[in-house]
Design a protein around this motif. Structure first.
Motif, PDB file in Angstrom:
ATOM      1  N   ARG A   1       0.837  -1.209   0.000  1.00 21.09           N
ATOM      2  CA  ARG A   1       0.000   0.000   0.000  1.00 21.09           C
ATOM      3  C   ARG A   1       0.872   1.260   0.000  1.00 21.09           C
ATOM      4  NH1 ARG A   1      -3.637  -1.224   4.028  1.00 21.09           N
ATOM      5  NH2 ARG A   1      -2.049  -0.708   5.561  1.00 21.09           N
TER       6      ARG A   1
ATOM      7  N   ARG B   1       1.294   3.958  -3.080  1.00 20.10           N
ATOM      8  CA  ARG B   1       1.003   5.374  -2.846  1.00 20.10           C
ATOM      9  C   ARG B   1       2.111   6.286  -3.361  1.00 20.10           C
ATOM     10  NH1 ARG B   1      -2.398   8.118   0.513  1.00 20.10           N
ATOM     11  NH2 ARG B   1      -2.552  10.235  -0.300  1.00 20.10           N
TER      12      ARG B   1
ATOM     13  N   TYR C   1      -0.709  -4.458  -4.752  1.00 23.04           N
ATOM     14  CA  TYR C   1      -1.489  -4.164  -3.534  1.00 23.04           C
ATOM     15  C   TYR C   1      -2.864  -4.821  -3.596  1.00 23.04           C
ATOM     16  CZ  TYR C   1      -4.537  -1.515  -0.433  1.00 23.04           C
ATOM     17  OH  TYR C   1      -5.467  -1.166   0.504  1.00 23.04           O
ATOM     18  N   LYS C   2      -3.535  -4.708  -4.729  1.00 23.87           N
ATOM     19  CA  LYS C   2      -4.864  -5.298  -4.866  1.00 23.87           C
ATOM     20  C   LYS C   2      -4.805  -6.824  -4.758  1.00 23.87           C
ATOM     21  CE  LYS C   2      -6.854  -1.591  -7.700  1.00 23.87           C
ATOM     22  NZ  LYS C   2      -7.392  -1.224  -9.030  1.00 23.87           N
TER      23      LYS C   2
ATOM     24  N   LYS D   1      -4.167  -7.696  -1.095  1.00 25.60           N
ATOM     25  CA  LYS D   1      -5.341  -7.362  -0.296  1.00 25.60           C
ATOM     26  C   LYS D   1      -6.442  -8.404  -0.472  1.00 25.60           C
ATOM     27  CE  LYS D   1      -8.387  -3.478   0.727  1.00 25.60           C
ATOM     28  NZ  LYS D   1      -9.678  -4.084   0.362  1.00 25.60           N
TER      29      LYS D   1
ATOM     30  N   GLU E   1      -8.167   1.841   1.446  1.00 23.10           N
ATOM     31  CA  GLU E   1      -7.802   1.794   0.044  1.00 23.10           C
ATOM     32  C   GLU E   1      -6.755   2.863  -0.286  1.00 23.10           C
ATOM     33  OE1 GLU E   1      -8.807  -0.400  -1.990  1.00 23.10           O
ATOM     34  OE2 GLU E   1     -10.495  -1.324  -0.970  1.00 23.10           O
ATOM     35  N   ILE E   2      -6.120   2.712  -1.436  1.00 22.30           N
ATOM     36  CA  ILE E   2      -5.244   3.755  -1.943  1.00 22.30           C
ATOM     37  C   ILE E   2      -6.112   4.957  -2.313  1.00 22.30           C
ATOM     38  CG2 ILE E   2      -3.654   4.371  -3.798  1.00 22.30           C
ATOM     39  CD1 ILE E   2      -2.463   2.353  -1.987  1.00 22.30           C
TER      40      ILE E   2
END
Length: 271
Positions: A98, A102, A235-236, A239, A252-253
């Motif tokens: 994450r 970012r 990340y997705k 997650k 979430e981002i």
């Protein structure tokens, strides 16, 4: 760049202070650290609270991470006492992903860390990971080649392997694509997978999640940079694996930077 100290204020709050004596040697790294951690705010970036210039010494003041760095938690040492359970390893993986997503895709531009390792991932009191050591970071312009972003993706894949195997994978030779491809092929085979898994994870009931994270790691380590996923996709993917565990934060981002000053609650959590 220097020596780290734990500083205690009279009111009981803790900070981490990096003292750099030979600042001429590390001038570029100091500037990079100030430009990144001094301006970017995110839950998975180590907060830089301030700096001090005194004669030939430079001091950088950070939030104190009470659980140290990830490397000390996951690498096998003789009579290891600190054992990191799988749910927390997964929490750390998604937190680092994450944070990298970012800085790679924030509205301020694309920041590339270029020094990702388990040693630069610090853990706070509840094992929320904080990216540190931005001395080599660069701000990528939109006209620059995108391949430099994939260097962070590759380095993150190495961290994932360390979370899964407990090995210090930073010492492995990834310079040969044939060696890397052969090793990844062995890892993805069921027979070798269990041999490579950190012995503290065996028989804990998380084999499926571990194997799914291994596949994400292998995608990050693709020998062709253009085939590696973006950090947002990584990340997705991670997650999606975390749905079983409540310990992982589900935020979430965001498309806007999270800029805020330290609160009294933040400071209490450091104690």
């Amino acid at each position: 760049m220097g020596t780290m100290y734990k500083a205690t204020l009279p009111d009981g709050r803790f900070f981490a202070v990096k003292m750099i004596v030979d600042f001429h040697q590390f001038e570029e790294q100091i500037v990079s650290e100030l430009k990144t951690l001094g301006t970017l705010k995110h839950k998975n970036l180590l907060p830089l609270y301030g700096f001090c210039v005194e004669s030939n010494t430079r001091l950088l003041v950070y939030k104190f991470a009470s659980n140290g760095n990830l490397s000390d938690w996951i690498h096998s040492v003789k009579n290891r006492r600190k054992i990191l359970p799988w749910p927390f390893r997964l929490k750390i993986a998604v937190g680092v992903a994450r944070g990298l997503a970012r800085i790679h895709h924030g509205c301020w531009g694309q920041v590339v860390h270029l020094n990702i390792s388990s040693k630069c991932i610090l853990l706070d009191w509840d094992f929320e990971p904080k990216l540190s050591n931005f001395g080599k970071a660069i701000l990528r312009s939109m006209t620059s080649p995108s391949g430099v972003l994939k260097e962070d993706v590759h380095a993150f894949g190495v961290v994932l392997l360390e979370l899964i195997t407990g090995m210090d994978c930073s010492r492995l030779d990834f310079s040969s694509n044939s060696i890397l491809n052969e090793w990844i092929g062995h890892l993805l085979s069921n027979s070798y997978f269990y041999d490579a898994m950190d012995r503290f994870l065996i028989g804990q009931g998380f084999d499926d999640e571990i194997f799914q994270l291994l596949k994400v790691a292998c995608n990050c380590l693709d020998c062709i940079p253009d085939r590696r996923p973006t950090m947002i996709q990584v990340y997705k993917d991670i997650k999606a694996i975390t749905g079983r565990f409540e310990v992982v934060d589900g935020s979430e981002i965001q498309t806007q930077p999270e800029i805020r000053s330290a609160t009294s609650q933040d400071q209490k959590q450091d104690q």
